[in-house]
Design a protein around this motif. Structure first.
Motif, PDB file in Angstrom:
ATOM      1  N   PHE A  80      35.365  44.071  38.807  1.00 32.60           N
ATOM      2  CA  PHE A  80      35.044  44.944  39.933  1.00 32.60           C
ATOM      3  C   PHE A  80      33.536  45.158  40.024  1.00 32.60           C
ATOM      4  CE2 PHE A  80      34.255  49.143  41.747  1.00 32.60           C
ATOM      5  CZ  PHE A  80      34.883  49.002  42.969  1.00 32.60           C
ATOM      6  N   GLY A  81      32.898  45.374  38.887  1.00 27.53           N
ATOM      7  CA  GLY A  81      31.451  45.572  38.858  1.00 27.53           C
ATOM      8  C   GLY A  81      30.703  44.356  39.374  1.00 27.53           C
ATOM      9  N   PHE A  82      31.151  43.180  38.964  1.00 29.11           N
ATOM     10  CA  PHE A  82      30.509  41.947  39.428  1.00 29.11           C
ATOM     11  C   PHE A  82      30.620  41.826  40.946  1.00 29.11           C
ATOM     12  CE2 PHE A  82      30.197  37.436  40.358  1.00 29.11           C
ATOM     13  CZ  PHE A  82      29.100  37.081  39.585  1.00 29.11           C
ATOM     14  N   GLY A  83      31.808  42.092  41.467  1.00 31.05           N
ATOM     15  CA  GLY A  83      32.011  42.028  42.914  1.00 31.05           C
ATOM     16  C   GLY A  83      31.184  43.072  43.649  1.00 31.05           C
ATOM     17  N   ALA A 118      33.137  32.803  43.400  1.00 29.82           N
ATOM     18  CA  ALA A 118      34.211  31.845  43.112  1.00 29.82           C
ATOM     19  C   ALA A 118      34.073  31.292  41.695  1.00 29.82           C
ATOM     20  CB  ALA A 118      34.193  30.709  44.134  1.00 29.82           C
ATOM     21  N   VAL A 119      32.855  30.950  41.302  1.00 29.87           N
ATOM     22  CA  VAL A 119      32.639  30.454  39.937  1.00 29.87           C
ATOM     23  C   VAL A 119      33.015  31.527  38.923  1.00 29.87           C
ATOM     24  CG1 VAL A 119      30.844  29.758  38.299  1.00 29.87           C
ATOM     25  CG2 VAL A 119      30.920  28.737  40.572  1.00 29.87           C
ATOM     26  N   HIS A 120      32.645  32.757  39.189  1.00 29.08           N
ATOM     27  CA  HIS A 120      32.996  33.848  38.278  1.00 29.08           C
ATOM     28  C   HIS A 120      34.509  34.007  38.177  1.00 29.08           C
ATOM     29  CE1 HIS A 120      33.589  38.088  37.085  1.00 29.08           C
ATOM     30  NE2 HIS A 120      32.596  37.799  36.264  1.00 29.08           N
ATOM     31  N   ARG A 126      40.061  30.809  33.769  1.00 30.20           N
ATOM     32  CA  ARG A 126      40.122  29.851  32.657  1.00 30.20           C
ATOM     33  C   ARG A 126      40.099  30.565  31.328  1.00 30.20           C
ATOM     34  NH1 ARG A 126      36.225  24.905  34.515  1.00 30.20           N
ATOM     35  NH2 ARG A 126      37.685  24.007  35.995  1.00 30.20           N
ATOM     36  N   GLY A 127      39.326  31.624  31.237  1.00 31.46           N
ATOM     37  CA  GLY A 127      39.278  32.403  29.997  1.00 31.46           C
ATOM     38  C   GLY A 127      40.624  33.007  29.669  1.00 31.46           C
ATOM     39  N   ARG A 128      41.322  33.516  30.686  1.00 28.77           N
ATOM     40  CA  ARG A 128      42.639  34.104  30.445  1.00 28.77           C
ATOM     41  C   ARG A 128      43.645  33.031  30.040  1.00 28.77           C
ATOM     42  NH1 ARG A 128      41.078  37.146  34.912  1.00 28.77           N
ATOM     43  NH2 ARG A 128      42.227  35.832  36.342  1.00 28.77           N
TER      44      ARG A 128
END
Length: 143
Positions: A80-83, A118-120, A126-128
């Motif tokens: 959320f913070g990134f967005g 989108a990359v984020h 992928r991490g999940r």
């Protein structure tokens, strides 16, 4: 953290007020100054997080644990913070894009913003999936 947000809001309000007083001629300089302050704030936050993680890793190693850091899965707050940060930064970036290249600049700016998000999102997904695969696998060393 709320105090920091209040400081940043005051800076933004001051920048917008200065823009009203000084006019369009100084808009890019004011936007650059504000973005520099945001960048400094982000750098300070990243530096704090890196130092904290390094200290945690050093503590684990000193206690005889693994030197490999655990995989970090971004939580809701981080996503959320990134967005939110990308949308906040989209406003001055859009203004700069339009001022320099018109509609083309606006389109390029938003393609960049969408691309970064989108990359984020792909990286987080992928991490999940990596974490799920890793937890479901058993090692030859584990009986």
């Amino acid at each position: 953290m709320e105090a920091r947000d209040a400081e940043l809001k005051k800076e933004l309000d001051a920048t917008l007020h200065a823009r009203k007083e000084l006019g369009d001629d100084y808009e890019s300089a004011l936007v650059e100054s504000f973005l520099e302050k945001v960048e400094q704030r982000l750098d300070a936050t990243v530096d704090r997080r890196v130092r904290r993680r390094l200290a945690e890793q050093q503590t684990v190693v000193a206690r005889g644990g693994s030197a490999q850091p655990p995989h970090h899965e971004p939580g809701f707050g981080e996503r959320f913070g990134f967005g939110a940060v990308s949308l906040v930064l989209a406003i001055p970036l859009s203004a700069i894009g339009v001022a320099n290249a018109g509609l083309t600049g606006l389109v390029v700016t938003w393609l960049g913003i969408v691309g970064v998000n989108a990359v984020h999102a792909v990286h987080a997904a992928r991490g999940r999936s990596w974490l799920r695969r890793r937890s479901s696998e058993t090692s030859d060393w584990e009986g």
